[in-house]
Scaffold this motif. Sequence first.
Motif, PDB file in Angstrom:
ATOM      1  N   PHE A 139     -54.190  21.973  29.956  1.00  0.00           N
ATOM      2  CA  PHE A 139     -52.888  21.753  29.329  1.00  0.00           C
ATOM      3  C   PHE A 139     -51.812  22.570  30.025  1.00  0.00           C
ATOM      4  O   PHE A 139     -52.072  23.620  30.616  1.00  0.00           O
ATOM      5  CB  PHE A 139     -52.921  22.052  27.825  1.00  0.00           C
ATOM      6  CG  PHE A 139     -53.324  23.457  27.456  1.00  0.00           C
ATOM      7  CD1 PHE A 139     -52.372  24.440  27.290  1.00  0.00           C
ATOM      8  CD2 PHE A 139     -54.660  23.778  27.238  1.00  0.00           C
ATOM      9  CE1 PHE A 139     -52.730  25.735  26.938  1.00  0.00           C
ATOM     10  CE2 PHE A 139     -55.032  25.066  26.879  1.00  0.00           C
ATOM     11  CZ  PHE A 139     -54.069  26.046  26.726  1.00  0.00           C
ATOM     12  N   THR A 140     -50.581  22.047  29.958  1.00  0.00           N
ATOM     13  CA  THR A 140     -49.472  22.602  30.732  1.00  0.00           C
ATOM     14  C   THR A 140     -48.550  23.492  29.905  1.00  0.00           C
ATOM     15  O   THR A 140     -47.569  23.998  30.430  1.00  0.00           O
ATOM     16  CB  THR A 140     -48.635  21.474  31.346  1.00  0.00           C
ATOM     17  OG1 THR A 140     -48.190  20.591  30.310  1.00  0.00           O
ATOM     18  CG2 THR A 140     -49.453  20.679  32.348  1.00  0.00           C
ATOM     19  N   ASP A 141     -48.840  23.663  28.604  1.00  0.00           N
ATOM     20  CA  ASP A 141     -47.968  24.463  27.733  1.00  0.00           C
ATOM     21  C   ASP A 141     -46.541  23.940  27.744  1.00  0.00           C
ATOM     22  O   ASP A 141     -45.576  24.691  27.866  1.00  0.00           O
ATOM     23  CB  ASP A 141     -47.975  25.941  28.139  1.00  0.00           C
ATOM     24  CG  ASP A 141     -48.905  26.766  27.267  1.00  0.00           C
ATOM     25  OD1 ASP A 141     -49.170  26.338  26.129  1.00  0.00           O
ATOM     26  OD2 ASP A 141     -49.362  27.827  27.716  1.00  0.00           O
ATOM     27  N   GLY A 142     -46.400  22.629  27.619  1.00  0.00           N
ATOM     28  CA  GLY A 142     -45.073  22.031  27.603  1.00  0.00           C
ATOM     29  C   GLY A 142     -45.045  20.720  28.361  1.00  0.00           C
ATOM     30  O   GLY A 142     -46.021  20.330  29.002  1.00  0.00           O
ATOM     31  N   ASP A 143     -43.914  20.071  28.293  1.00  0.00           N
ATOM     32  CA  ASP A 143     -43.736  18.741  28.873  1.00  0.00           C
ATOM     33  C   ASP A 143     -43.150  18.873  30.268  1.00  0.00           C
ATOM     34  O   ASP A 143     -41.966  19.185  30.433  1.00  0.00           O
ATOM     35  CB  ASP A 143     -42.822  17.924  27.958  1.00  0.00           C
ATOM     36  CG  ASP A 143     -42.539  16.535  28.502  1.00  0.00           C
ATOM     37  OD1 ASP A 143     -43.144  16.157  29.517  1.00  0.00           O
ATOM     38  OD2 ASP A 143     -41.716  15.836  27.900  1.00  0.00           O
TER      39      ASP A 143
END
Length: 236
Positions: free
Chosen positions: A39-43
């Motif tokens: 996961f990228t911790d944000g868009d």
Amino acid sequence: MAEAKKTVLFIVEGASDKTALEKIFQAIYKRNRYIEFKFTDGDISSDPTVTERNVESRIYKIVSDFMKDKKLNRNDIFQVIQIFDMDGAYIPETSIVSGDQNKFVYTNTTISCKDTNRVKDRNRRKKGIMDYLRRVSSINNIPYEMYFMSCNLDHALYDVMNLDKDLKQAYADKFYETFIGHERMFIDFLKTDVVNGVPDNLSKSWEYITQELHSLERHTNLHIYFQEHPLPDGLL
């Protein structure tokens, strides 16, 4: 000689997204692929520092960090899959309305915010990035595909809009616990509850989600992944 198992890396936005989906995909493809979620911790498509010029390198940095962490090389990666929240990015600006909160509030027909220009700016950036990536078939020679959840994963999987961030993990835990061991039901669930009219073709599904208010409505094209990548002896 049987093909050596390779890794499919799924890139999602948050830790709860990983929780909801990773174990289900791992169970489905356990016989012929290693499935990993990062996961990228944000868009990344809404990040103001990300542009069409650098988005591929930013995605590859995620892939490269993953390979270093897992001690893999490029040949070990079968493909990179990125799942995007649509966030109403393609709705007409007439559906962006003034609200009483600083955060973006989503309905099936509108996005509201005190500062509507923030929504318009975010949508322009996000559309530009996603339109660019729709034409990308590989990242540093690794096959790349992108899929969507609309208006976001919480809406698509749990049928809840504007879910409080403190509840995301609890919903994700409950979701994967429902389908783990019943993976065929998960695929059927996508088709019966979430697809909601999206064409069974990857490029056409992306055309569909960019039209009218579809990027706010409850949709996904993730079911197409299982059509594009069936197991050799059947889905399960």
